[in-house]
Design an enzyme around this catalytic site. Structure first.
Site, PDB file in Angstrom:
ATOM      1  N   SER A 111       0.924  -1.163  -0.107  1.00  0.00           N
ATOM      2  CA  SER A 111      -0.047  -0.075  -0.097  1.00  0.00           C
ATOM      3  C   SER A 111       0.858   1.170  -0.013  1.00  0.00           C
ATOM      4  O   SER A 111       1.664   1.663  -0.699  1.00  0.00           O
ATOM      5  CB  SER A 111      -0.983   0.014   1.401  1.00  0.00           C
ATOM      6  OG  SER A 111      -2.111   0.924   1.095  1.00  0.00           O
ATOM      7  N   HIS A 136      -2.405  -1.403  -4.281  1.00  0.00           N
ATOM      8  CA  HIS A 136      -3.942  -1.252  -4.589  1.00  0.00           C
ATOM      9  C   HIS A 136      -4.319   0.228  -4.384  1.00  0.00           C
ATOM     10  O   HIS A 136      -3.611   1.126  -4.199  1.00  0.00           O
ATOM     11  CB  HIS A 136      -4.671  -1.849  -3.315  1.00  0.00           C
ATOM     12  CG  HIS A 136      -4.256  -1.737  -2.023  1.00  0.00           C
ATOM     13  ND1 HIS A 136      -4.862  -2.230  -1.035  1.00  0.00           N
ATOM     14  CD2 HIS A 136      -3.746  -0.458  -1.429  1.00  0.00           C
ATOM     15  CE1 HIS A 136      -4.566  -1.587   0.047  1.00  0.00           C
ATOM     16  NE2 HIS A 136      -3.875  -0.689  -0.109  1.00  0.00           N
TER      17      HIS A 136
END
EC number: 3.4.21.92
Length: 209
Positions: A111, A136
């Site tokens: 992330s 993501h």
């Protein structure tokens, strides 16, 4: 990545911090291990990205720039990600200061951790062979009136677009591919991260850099 502030995280909660004792003409001097490594221009991001950890990293980046604006800084990352706003404060500081920031993934960079790994100086972004990288889109969990939810949804989409454009710039991937590949959790090995452009090289030994 979470657009809300992550819960406070105390680096000391990792456990007992080892001390290093150095001998000098004035006698012995003891450092905690992270302070000693800071003298070698090494910074760690270990654990979630939140306001506490971001402030520590930003302060160290600024300190090392003041110490020597012409020497590289080495940024070691082992993070599951966290707050977007906290992470962007680190990102902006990395781009703002004069020294090159070399990034190295140890363990995982997921992330916002992956975003910061990718944001290192071109040619100086590395990962160890068994580390993992995950990219993501940002996460949001706002609750409230419908009109407020709509406002926050618009903000999340704006943040997603901004993050994707920055990652496209640093990785060299087309924006359309970044948008597709970050639509869901996307896990990459160190070798796959290098092929994708998130890092420049997988390191097996220190002298391989």
């Amino acid at each position: 990545m979470n657009i809300d502030n992550a819960s406070n995280w105390d680096p000391q909660a990792l456990g007992l911090v080892p001390m290093v004792v150095e001998q000098s003409g004035r006698g012995e001097r003891a450092y905690d291990i992270y302070s000693r490594l800071l003298k070698e221009r090494v910074i760690f991001l270990v654990g979630p990205v939140n306001d506490v950890t971001a402030n520590l990293v930003v302060a160290q980046l600024l300190f090392l720039e003041a110490e020597n604006p012409d020497k590289d800084i080495y940024f070691y990352i082992n993070s599951p990600g966290g707050s977007v706003t906290a992470g962007m404060s680190i990102y902006d500081t990395m781009q703002f200061i004069k020294p090159d920031v070399s990034t190295l993934c140890i363990g995982q960079a997921a992330s916002m951790g992956a975003f910061l790994l990718n944001a290192g100086a071109k040619g100086k972004r590395f990962a160890l062979p068994n580390s993992r990288v995950m990219i993501h889109q940002p996460l949001g969990g706002f609750q409230g009136q419908a009109s407020d939810i709509a406002i926050h949804a618009k903000e999340i989409l704006s943040i997603r677009d901004r993050l994707n454009r920055i990652m496209a710039e640093h990785s060299g991937q087309p924006l359309e591919r970044i948008e597709k590949d970050t639509d869901r959790d996307n896990f990459l090995s160190a070798a796959e991260a290098a092929e994708y452009g998130l890092i420049d090289k997988v390191l097996t030994r220190r002298d391989a850099a």
